[in-house]
Design a protein around this motif. Structure first.
Motif, PDB file in Angstrom:
ATOM      1  N   HIS A 136       0.824  -1.222   0.000  1.00  0.00           N
ATOM      2  CA  HIS A 136       0.000   0.000   0.000  1.00  0.00           C
ATOM      3  C   HIS A 136       0.855   1.267   0.000  1.00  0.00           C
ATOM      4  O   HIS A 136       0.324   2.368  -0.147  1.00  0.00           O
ATOM      5  N   LEU A 137       2.163   1.100   0.196  1.00  0.00           N
ATOM      6  CA  LEU A 137       3.043   2.258   0.346  1.00  0.00           C
ATOM      7  C   LEU A 137       3.012   3.155  -0.884  1.00  0.00           C
ATOM      8  O   LEU A 137       2.781   4.370  -0.780  1.00  0.00           O
ATOM      9  N   ARG A 138       3.203   2.576  -2.056  1.00  0.00           N
ATOM     10  CA  ARG A 138       3.363   3.394  -3.258  1.00  0.00           C
ATOM     11  C   ARG A 138       2.068   4.106  -3.641  1.00  0.00           C
ATOM     12  O   ARG A 138       2.083   5.294  -3.972  1.00  0.00           O
ATOM     13  N   SER A 139       0.945   3.390  -3.615  1.00  0.00           N
ATOM     14  CA  SER A 139      -0.325   4.035  -3.967  1.00  0.00           C
ATOM     15  C   SER A 139      -0.602   5.208  -3.035  1.00  0.00           C
ATOM     16  O   SER A 139      -1.008   6.285  -3.476  1.00  0.00           O
ATOM     17  N   THR A 140      -0.346   5.007  -1.742  1.00  0.00           N
ATOM     18  CA  THR A 140      -0.642   6.048  -0.750  1.00  0.00           C
ATOM     19  C   THR A 140       0.253   7.262  -0.940  1.00  0.00           C
ATOM     20  O   THR A 140      -0.223   8.409  -0.945  1.00  0.00           O
ATOM     21  N   GLY A 433      13.074  10.222   8.962  1.00  0.00           N
ATOM     22  CA  GLY A 433      12.733   8.827   8.669  1.00  0.00           C
ATOM     23  C   GLY A 433      11.569   8.705   7.704  1.00  0.00           C
ATOM     24  O   GLY A 433      11.661   8.009   6.683  1.00  0.00           O
ATOM     25  N   ILE A 434      10.464   9.388   8.004  1.00  0.00           N
ATOM     26  CA  ILE A 434       9.288   9.308   7.137  1.00  0.00           C
ATOM     27  C   ILE A 434       9.563  10.009   5.810  1.00  0.00           C
ATOM     28  O   ILE A 434       9.189   9.510   4.734  1.00  0.00           O
ATOM     29  N   GLY A 435      10.246  11.148   5.854  1.00  0.00           N
ATOM     30  CA  GLY A 435      10.585  11.862   4.622  1.00  0.00           C
ATOM     31  C   GLY A 435      11.468  11.032   3.712  1.00  0.00           C
ATOM     32  O   GLY A 435      11.304  11.044   2.485  1.00  0.00           O
ATOM     33  N   ALA A 436      12.395  10.291   4.308  1.00  0.00           N
ATOM     34  CA  ALA A 436      13.306   9.453   3.518  1.00  0.00           C
ATOM     35  C   ALA A 436      12.545   8.358   2.775  1.00  0.00           C
ATOM     36  O   ALA A 436      12.810   8.080   1.600  1.00  0.00           O
ATOM     37  N   VAL A 437      11.587   7.724   3.459  1.00  0.00           N
ATOM     38  CA  VAL A 437      10.787   6.675   2.828  1.00  0.00           C
ATOM     39  C   VAL A 437       9.976   7.252   1.664  1.00  0.00           C
ATOM     40  O   VAL A 437       9.932   6.689   0.565  1.00  0.00           O
ATOM     41  N   LYS A 438       9.336   8.397   1.902  1.00  0.00           N
ATOM     42  CA  LYS A 438       8.520   9.015   0.850  1.00  0.00           C
ATOM     43  C   LYS A 438       9.376   9.415  -0.346  1.00  0.00           C
ATOM     44  O   LYS A 438       9.032   9.120  -1.504  1.00  0.00           O
TER      45      LYS A 438
END
Length: 585
Positions: A136-140, A433-438
């Protein structure tokens, strides 16, 4: 403020008519960014494309165009190069004027669209009674970024979460829970979401192996669909529990969504069948109602049907998607429908869109688009999974990103002998952390698979979120070091742009509107990532080569304005990717 590229295209189009007449009024001026800065800032090869039409040498055509071009306020006198390229070099005085406009604009000089469209972005779409996972990561993330960019551009955006909240799985789960944990069907939060998922898996095994259980599950679906109060209450409790768990993920990712699940369209499914029948598209095949597709065949070469009503009278995903298209166009008045799902669903959407078009559900002035994306892979190049081979829960992945970010930060603090508060460490760890994933996701061409690597995405160098955040932090450091409020820089100062790094930086800053227009059209957020990465590199080169606080007079103010505009551009650009900025790291 009209983008520079658009001004040049307009000027070349007018010159074509002046030089060669009205017949070339609709000719594409073919103006693009210069492939090599030594030839200028922009270039056009329109002269080469007109050689056959005009029966002239392309260099002669190029000179004819230059002779009537009216761009003396923008550019130095254009030059010809090679077989007939026209090169444009922007004037520093023109760039300085634009920079002043950007300095005083809350939107960095970017005007919203004049005629906004109603746009629906359909993304994320997890299933009730299941935990959100890495799939679900990419769609979100991609859907959210597309929605943010369209909203900034001035479009009227409705973000929809088409959750899987209906169907056979609920009959199966309710039937199983009645046997093993009936409290879950009458009391809120009687089960942890993880236990609910475990029960779902066990129910699926029973459904596949036990015919009596399978029949009971189907009867339970019938009861649910017919409005049975007890079944409906159980269904609502299961949905609410999943919703709360989804919301925790959305809060972590700072995602806004309006839920409108599959169940919403139940009252409209029969109307879809009626409408398809009225236009003569329905055919019966093995007891099922189908629309046979154009251009699709099975492995035997026979026509491929899209089933819209099963032989037992039930409906399926295709029926729901057709009902959603009709509702979104007729009731929501959407002019552009964007579906953000994995590329594995491309065939399904191609079929559904074809049927919708043939049935007249999609007017000529409405655009319906599938935005596909590739897989998230592990460093072994295979689909990203746990060591045990299970699908990775999205919550666990995000928690690990923050944990690793915190470990990196604490290591740097120890090396630099810096003391920071627990609140500072928590905030920086979370944002990085969250910014890096996005950013790691959005910086890829969305149609490609990509390798998920915590080490690469958290690196302070390279095309990463931390690299961009660090460039923003650098500007805030200048502000602190000089005791300067960057929001109060004078607006009546003469902007001085003389050194090459200054000119390179300002030219790049002024390309943001062109990039956003491109992303608005092709829905490729990685173009914005590329722009921001190049901006960070150009700023760091400017920072190293052009002293800011040591400069004097108007030159000092000019460099401060350049630094501040860079920071504001980074902040805006990262926000359109769903990434926060930090004043310190």
């Amino acid at each position: 403020m009209k983008p520079i590229l658009f001004q040049l295209r307009s000027a070349v189009s007018q010159a074509l008519v002046k030089a060669f007449g009205e017949t070339l009024k609709e000719t594409d001026p073919l103006v693009v960014l210069a492939s090599n800065p030594k030839f200028g800032d922009y270039q056009s090869n329109v002269a080469l494309s007109l050689t056959k039409i005009l029966q002239k040498n392309p260099r002669e055509i190029a000179q004819n165009i230059i002779d009537v071009l009216e761009i003396s306020d923008l550019c130095e006198t254009p030059s010809t190069a090679g077989p007939g390229f026209i090169n444009f070099t922007l004037k520093p005085s023109y760039l300085a004027g634009l920079l002043k406009e950007v300095q005083t604009s809350d939107r960095l000089g970017i005007d919203p669209v004049v005629n906004p469209q109603k746009v629906i972005v359909d993304f994320s779409s997890p299933n009730i009674a299941k935990e959100m996972h890495v799939g679900h990561l990419r769609s979100t993330i991609i859907g959210d970024s597309i929605a943010r960019i369209l909203e900034f551009c001035g479009q009227d955006v409705l973000r929809l979460n088409h959750v899987g909240d209906w169907g056979t799985q609920f009959g199966m789960l309710i039937t199983y829970l009645k046997e093993v944990y009936p409290d879950a069907l009458t009391k809120a939060d009687a089960l942890d979401i993880g236990d609910l998922v475990a029960f779902y898996k066990k129910a699926k095994i029973r459904f596949d192996e036990d015919e009596t259980f399978k029949e009971a599950s189907r009867q339970q679906v019938v009861k649910l669909q017919s409005g049975d109060a007890e079944s409906h209450q159980a269904w609502q409790l299961l949905c609410e529990q999943s919703r709360r768990e989804f919301q925790k993920i959305y809060d972590t990712l700072n995602i806004r969504l309006t839920e409108r699940g599959e169940s919403f369209y139940n009252p409209y499914l029969g109307d879809v069948i009626t409408a398809l029948d009225e236009v003569g598209l329905l055919e019966k095949d093995a007891g099922a109602q189908c629309v046979f597709l154009e251009g699709f065949k099975n492995k035997d070469g026979d026509r491929l049907p899209l089933i819209v009503q099963k032989s037992d009278g039930g409906f399926n995903y295709a029926t729901t998607d057709l009902a959603a298209i009709r509702y979104r166009i007729k009731e929501d008045r959407a002019q552009r429908l964007i579906y953000v799902t994995d590329s594995g669903q491309a065939g399904h959407f191609a079929q559904v869109f074809q049927v919708a078009e043939r049935a007249g559900f999609i007017p000529d002035d409405v655009e319906v688009i599938h935005v596909p994306f590739g897989l998230v892979q592990g460093e072994d190049g295979k689909k990203l999974k746990t060591r045990a081979g299970d699908t990775i829960k999205l919550k666990d992945l995000l928690d690990e990103a923050v944990s690793r970010s915190r470990a990196d930060l604490e290591k740097r603090l120890a090396e630099d002998e810096r003391q920071e508060s627990p609140e500072f460490i928590e905030k920086v760890s979370q944002v990085v952390g969250i910014g890096a994933v996005k950013y790691a996701d959005l910086s890829q061409n969305r149609t490609s698979n990509y390798i998920f690597s915590f080490d690469k995405m958290l690196a302070l160098q390279g095309n990463t979120a931390p690299y961009m955040l660090y460039a923003y932090v650098r500007v805030q450091g200048v502000s602190r070091q000089g005791g300067i409020d960057l929001s109060r820089l004078p607006t009546d100062t003469s902007i001085i742009l003389e050194d090459a790094p200054e000119l390179t930086l300002v030219k790049h800053l002024l390309q943001l509107s062109e990039v956003l227009i491109s992303v608005e059209q092709d829905l490729m957020p990685n173009r914005l990532c590329e722009y921001l990465y190049d901006l960070s590199r150009k700023f760091n080169q400017f920072y190293e080569a052009c002293p800011i606080l040591k400069a004097e007079g108007d030159r000092r103010i000019s460099r401060l304005i350049l630094a501040d505009t860079t920071a504001r551009t980074l902040k805006l650009g990262l926000s359109l990717l769903g990434i926060e900025v930090l004043d310190r790291m």
